[in-house]
Write a protein that holds these residues in place. Structure first.
Motif, PDB file in Angstrom:
ATOM      1  N   LEU A 160     -36.759 -15.691   1.754  1.00 26.71           N
ATOM      2  CA  LEU A 160     -38.122 -15.552   2.273  1.00 26.71           C
ATOM      3  C   LEU A 160     -39.121 -16.312   1.402  1.00 26.71           C
ATOM      4  N   ALA A 161     -38.906 -16.255   0.096  1.00 24.59           N
ATOM      5  CA  ALA A 161     -39.812 -16.959  -0.822  1.00 24.59           C
ATOM      6  C   ALA A 161     -39.683 -18.468  -0.699  1.00 24.59           C
ATOM      7  N   ALA A 162     -38.568 -18.938  -0.096  1.00 21.94           N
ATOM      8  CA  ALA A 162     -38.320 -20.376   0.024  1.00 21.94           C
ATOM      9  C   ALA A 162     -38.878 -20.973   1.312  1.00 21.94           C
ATOM     10  N   VAL A 163     -39.509 -20.144   2.145  1.00 18.80           N
ATOM     11  CA  VAL A 163     -40.135 -20.650   3.370  1.00 18.80           C
ATOM     12  C   VAL A 163     -41.311 -21.545   2.989  1.00 18.80           C
ATOM     13  N   SER A 164     -41.667 -22.443   3.886  1.00 20.62           N
ATOM     14  CA  SER A 164     -42.773 -23.377   3.640  1.00 20.62           C
ATOM     15  C   SER A 164     -44.006 -22.651   3.104  1.00 20.62           C
ATOM     16  N   PRO A 165     -44.606 -23.141   2.012  1.00 22.88           N
ATOM     17  CA  PRO A 165     -45.810 -22.499   1.460  1.00 22.88           C
ATOM     18  C   PRO A 165     -46.934 -22.354   2.491  1.00 22.88           C
ATOM     19  N   LYS A 166     -47.050 -23.313   3.410  1.00 25.39           N
ATOM     20  CA  LYS A 166     -48.098 -23.227   4.434  1.00 25.39           C
ATOM     21  C   LYS A 166     -47.887 -21.998   5.316  1.00 25.39           C
ATOM     22  N   LEU A 167     -46.631 -21.725   5.655  1.00 27.28           N
ATOM     23  CA  LEU A 167     -46.343 -20.573   6.496  1.00 27.28           C
ATOM     24  C   LEU A 167     -46.502 -19.276   5.711  1.00 27.28           C
ATOM     25  N   LEU A 168     -46.140 -19.295   4.431  1.00 31.17           N
ATOM     26  CA  LEU A 168     -46.323 -18.091   3.606  1.00 31.17           C
ATOM     27  C   LEU A 168     -47.803 -17.765   3.442  1.00 31.17           C
ATOM     28  N   ASP A 169     -48.642 -18.798   3.398  1.00 30.54           N
ATOM     29  CA  ASP A 169     -50.085 -18.553   3.326  1.00 30.54           C
ATOM     30  C   ASP A 169     -50.563 -17.849   4.598  1.00 30.54           C
ATOM     31  N   LEU A 170     -49.991 -18.225   5.743  1.00 27.71           N
ATOM     32  CA  LEU A 170     -50.347 -17.572   7.007  1.00 27.71           C
ATOM     33  C   LEU A 170     -49.885 -16.115   7.001  1.00 27.71           C
ATOM     34  N   TYR A 171     -48.725 -15.868   6.410  1.00 29.19           N
ATOM     35  CA  TYR A 171     -48.224 -14.497   6.305  1.00 29.19           C
ATOM     36  C   TYR A 171     -49.122 -13.668   5.389  1.00 29.19           C
ATOM     37  N   GLU A 172     -49.585 -14.282   4.318  1.00 35.66           N
ATOM     38  CA  GLU A 172     -50.439 -13.573   3.358  1.00 35.66           C
ATOM     39  C   GLU A 172     -51.744 -13.128   4.007  1.00 35.66           C
ATOM     40  N   THR A 173     -52.246 -13.931   4.962  1.00 32.30           N
ATOM     41  CA  THR A 173     -53.506 -13.599   5.632  1.00 32.30           C
ATOM     42  C   THR A 173     -53.270 -12.907   6.975  1.00 32.30           C
ATOM     43  N   ASP A 174     -52.051 -12.401   7.170  1.00 32.34           N
ATOM     44  CA  ASP A 174     -51.696 -11.640   8.375  1.00 32.34           C
ATOM     45  C   ASP A 174     -51.770 -12.458   9.658  1.00 32.34           C
ATOM     46  N   GLU A 175     -51.695 -13.782   9.554  1.00 33.02           N
ATOM     47  CA  GLU A 175     -51.642 -14.629  10.757  1.00 33.02           C
ATOM     48  C   GLU A 175     -50.210 -14.813  11.240  1.00 33.02           C
ATOM     49  N   MET A 176     -49.261 -14.318  10.472  1.00 33.62           N
ATOM     50  CA  MET A 176     -47.844 -14.389  10.830  1.00 33.62           C
ATOM     51  C   MET A 176     -47.197 -13.082  10.404  1.00 33.62           C
ATOM     52  N   SER A 177     -46.277 -12.595  11.227  1.00 30.35           N
ATOM     53  CA  SER A 177     -45.610 -11.329  10.914  1.00 30.35           C
ATOM     54  C   SER A 177     -44.396 -11.564  10.017  1.00 30.35           C
ATOM     55  N   LEU A 178     -43.926 -10.484   9.398  1.00 26.88           N
ATOM     56  CA  LEU A 178     -42.738 -10.584   8.549  1.00 26.88           C
ATOM     57  C   LEU A 178     -41.520 -10.988   9.382  1.00 26.88           C
ATOM     58  N   ASP A 179     -41.403 -10.479  10.604  1.00 29.79           N
ATOM     59  CA  ASP A 179     -40.280 -10.860  11.473  1.00 29.79           C
ATOM     60  C   ASP A 179     -40.271 -12.359  11.733  1.00 29.79           C
ATOM     61  N   GLN A 180     -41.449 -12.943  11.907  1.00 28.16           N
ATOM     62  CA  GLN A 180     -41.523 -14.391  12.128  1.00 28.16           C
ATOM     63  C   GLN A 180     -41.110 -15.157  10.876  1.00 28.16           C
ATOM     64  N   VAL A 181     -41.577 -14.709   9.721  1.00 29.87           N
ATOM     65  CA  VAL A 181     -41.187 -15.362   8.460  1.00 29.87           C
ATOM     66  C   VAL A 181     -39.668 -15.282   8.277  1.00 29.87           C
ATOM     67  N   MET A 182     -39.098 -14.123   8.576  1.00 34.09           N
ATOM     68  CA  MET A 182     -37.654 -13.945   8.443  1.00 34.09           C
ATOM     69  C   MET A 182     -36.906 -14.940   9.320  1.00 34.09           C
ATOM     70  N   THR A 183     -37.417 -15.202  10.512  1.00 32.40           N
ATOM     71  CA  THR A 183     -36.750 -16.137  11.418  1.00 32.40           C
ATOM     72  C   THR A 183     -36.804 -17.554  10.875  1.00 32.40           C
ATOM     73  N   PHE A 184     -37.896 -17.924  10.227  1.00 33.73           N
ATOM     74  CA  PHE A 184     -38.032 -19.284   9.701  1.00 33.73           C
ATOM     75  C   PHE A 184     -37.052 -19.564   8.559  1.00 33.73           C
ATOM     76  N   THR A 185     -36.454 -18.529   7.980  1.00 35.73           N
ATOM     77  CA  THR A 185     -35.506 -18.762   6.884  1.00 35.73           C
ATOM     78  C   THR A 185     -34.217 -19.410   7.365  1.00 35.73           C
ATOM     79  N   ILE A 186     -33.979 -19.441   8.682  1.00 36.74           N
ATOM     80  CA  ILE A 186     -32.733 -20.015   9.210  1.00 36.74           C
ATOM     81  C   ILE A 186     -32.599 -21.477   8.808  1.00 36.74           C
TER      82      ILE A 186
END
Length: 699
Positions: A160-186
């Protein structure tokens, strides 16, 4: 307005044996890390947070020298565990913040505040902290041990920590859910992750399954027969990457390099073919997907199974006895115990191995015959030996076969040819629903013809009716003998166009198994055949008749020649009408026959308008609106998922209301073709010519 300056409670060390738990602690329910694990953590790193205590007073309000703990009970119990284990002295000093007695703040107030006013660590901070520990040299196992979590959890959080920093920034500001971040790890490619998110940015639906589909759209599932055949280890050793989903079942993952997989599969098949060539065969045909009826028109030579050894015969007897005993012991059981069911399966597999032992062939026959080598539907090697081409029936007087264009085995002279894989042409996208391409209809009706043959073969009454219908039609001269659905000669109808999955279809397997079963019983000598047929009981005669008649079934769509050279429009209408009547008579259901719409066999071969229409018919308008904005490739894959458990069929596979023109005066006009084929003839011809150009290039 002035405020009185605060005075914080003092902090000091208090011997452990002077501390007691307070009954005012509000925490009653156990949660989080266990006391034992907490104690181990304190033993490793020390106490990170002081206990909050109050003096215990007697009835007169005098301090007794003991201190109660309203906030920090779990820390106290962890220390108590260490004392009982003699890992900590009972008089060891414990850091404490001491609240003065009688200060006006209730002990319950302190306990509640400590447990509610602290803010939980954001998951992203935890992911990054784990990554920092990993970067500073701690192994995944060490991190897991330090925080009392399984190693797989550490792997997940590092991913999860290895996902794109841009997407993690969206997760930090609640613009992306944890389930979505988990999917991007594929997919670890940050650029691809960001491209997918941008592609979905304008869509109101950003469900994880859509993200997963886009991230894996150019990959191959690990369950694909090519991947099973090559093996994941061999693929990775060759430099291939496997994408994995650490958060849910992924059936082995996705192979990212499809071109590498195809090359490895072909190379492995060619290597197997080279070994088989040492047996002395004249030619070997290699293909990942061997076409159905690849052996049409070839003579199959007879072989003798290798004799069983005494040990093998004894093993067969032993296995059969064990099987019978297990069945008898559990005959009355409604459900077999798991271990018994597993053992029965093992016995069946072992017995099947003995039945599929190799054959011995005449060396003279081997010298003029060949072998088909391909990948079976389950990913196993498929070897079909012993086929003689018509031109090789007479022994050659020359020096032997010349090398094939694709390569040959120099030591044996066997020609090894590798069949090319046909690529599907890309359709021109226009608005509206246009006629299905001729080739696609031919492939679909090949599936239907094969299923119809299988159904007719299982219904002797209908087979006899169809045969008599044809014979009466021919005898009384109502129509040309070459027209109609049934060619009673019987001519084997070859499929000029077929999809890659036709050979592995349920209908193909059923027809082939029935053919092989009869073939083993039918005598080769003509007189012996007559005597054998004459001695058959009526049920067997009817079953054999139905099987033979079924091979004459022709429900194929073919392109009509407007100039009269070949199949006429009236002839095609008569064929389709009779085929539909026959399908109704045998209650043909293409869903039961195993056909399902996929991107490969239909959805990726038609226009976007037809894909949307298929989903609308099969699932509903809401589902159709979910995909109507997607690109064609994505739309086809998503439609395949939506229609997977649905009974939707394209028009050529449905039971239609096309009438059989047999009862009307024959003429060249006939009735109109089905709606899915009807269109302006010139436009249709232009489309066919364009498609033909694509096919020539692909082939």
């Amino acid at each position: 307005m002035s405020f009185k300056k605060l005075t914080l409670s003092s902090s000091r060390d208090i011997p452990f044996n002077k501390l007691v738990l307070s009954q005012s602690n509000v925490r009653r329910i156990k949660s989080g890390v266990s006391i034992e694990e907490f104690a181990e953590d304190i033993a490793r790193r020390g106490l990170l947070q002081s206990l909050h205590v109050r003096p215990v007073v007697d009835e007169d309000g005098n301090e007794t020298g003991m201190f109660e703990i309203p906030a920090g009970g779990r820390r106290y119990r962890a220390l108590e565990h260490l004392v009982k284990a003699k890992r900590l002295n009972k008089t060891a000093p414990v850091p404490c913040v001491v609240r003065e007695a009688g200060n006006g703040i209730l002990a319950e107030d302190d306990s509640l505040a400590e447990n509610t006013q602290r803010e939980a660590l954001h998951p992203l901070d935890q992911f990054r902290a784990f990554r920092t520990l990993r970067e500073k040299g701690q192994s995944e196992e060490e991190i897991a041990a330090a925080f009392f979590v399984p190693v797989n959890v550490v792997k997940q959080r590092l991913r999860l920590a290895a996902v794109s920093p841009k997407l993690l920034d969206l997760y930090e500001t609640d613009e992306m859910s944890l389930d979505q971040v988990m999917t991007f790890t594929i997919n670890p490619d940050h650029d691809r992750q960001e491209q997918v998110w941008e592609a979905l940015d304008s869509s109101w639906s950003k469900d994880p399954y859509q993200i997963r589909r886009l991230l894996t759209e150019t990959t191959v599932r690990a369950s694909d027969k090519r991947a099973v055949f090559v093996g994941l280890a061999a693929y990775e050793e060759a430099g291939g990457t496997i994408l994995r989903d650490l958060f849910q079942s992924d059936d082995g993952g996705w192979l990212q390099d499809a071109a590498l997989l195809d090359r490895l599969a072909t190379e492995k098949l060619k290597a197997m073919a080279a070994e088989i060539a040492e047996e002395g065969w004249k030619w070997i045909e290699v293909a990942v997907n061997m076409p159905y009826d690849a052996a049409y028109g070839l003579r199959r030579i007879d072989g003798t199974p290798v004799d069983l050894t005494d040990e093998e015969q004894a093993m067969i007897v032993s296995l059969e006895a064990e099987y019978a005993e297990l069945e008898a012991d559990h005959a009355k059981a409604e459900e077999l115990p798991e271990e018994i069911d597993e053992r029965l399966g093992e016995i069946e597999t072992a017995l099947a191995t003995f039945e599929s032992r190799p054959f011995i062939y005449d060396p003279d026959e081997i010298a003029r015959a060949g072998v088909f080598v391909s990948i079976g539907g389950n990913g196993s090697l498929s070897i079909d030996r012993g086929y003689v081409r018509p031109e090789d029936e007479a022994p050659e007087d020359g020096e032997g076969a010349t090398a094939g264009m694709d390569g040959s085995d120099a030591s044996t002279g066997a020609t090894i040819s590798v069949a090319g894989q046909q690529a599907a042409p890309e359709d021109e996208e226009d608005d509206g629903i246009k006629p299905l391409p001729d080739r696609l209809v031919m492939e679909l009706t090949a599936h239907r013809t094969l299923a119809l043959r299988d159904a007719v073969a299982g219904n002797p009454h209908i087979a006899m009716t169809a045969l008599l219908h044809k014979l009466v039609t021919d005898t009384f001269g109502r129509y040309a003998a070459s027209s109609g659905c049934l060619e009673a000669s019987v001519h084997h109808v070859f499929f000029p166009a077929q999809s890659a999955d036709l050979k592995d279809s349920l209908s193909a397997k059923s027809v082939n198994e029935r053919q092989e079963a009869w073939k083993t019983d039918i005598p080769q000598d003509d007189q012996a055949l007559w005597d054998w047929l004459d001695a058959l009981d009526d049920a067997s005669r009817m079953a054999l008749l139905a099987h033979c008649v079924s091979y004459g079934v022709n429900a194929l769509y073919e392109k009509v020649d407007r100039y009269g050279a070949g199949l006429s429009k009236a002839g095609l209408e008569r064929r389709l009408g009779q085929a539909n009547r026959l399908a109704k008579a045998v209650k043909l259901d293409m869903i039961e026959a195993g056909w399902k719409p996929t991107a490969a066999n239909y959805l990726g071969r038609v226009t976007k308008a037809r894909i949307v229409e298929a989903v609308r018919e099969g699932v509903g308008e809401q589902a159709a609106q979910l995909i109507d904005h997607l690109k064609k490739g994505d739309m086809a894959k998503e439609a395949e998922r939506l229609l997977a458990d649905n009974d939707w069929l394209p028009e050529p596979l449905r039971l239609t209301d096309i009438d059989d023109p047999s009862d009307e005066a024959g003429d060249d006009e006939g009735e109109a073709l089905p709606e899915f084929l009807a269109d302006d003839e010139d436009a249709a011809d232009d489309a066919d010519e364009a498609e033909s150009d694509h096919l020539v290039a692909a082939e």
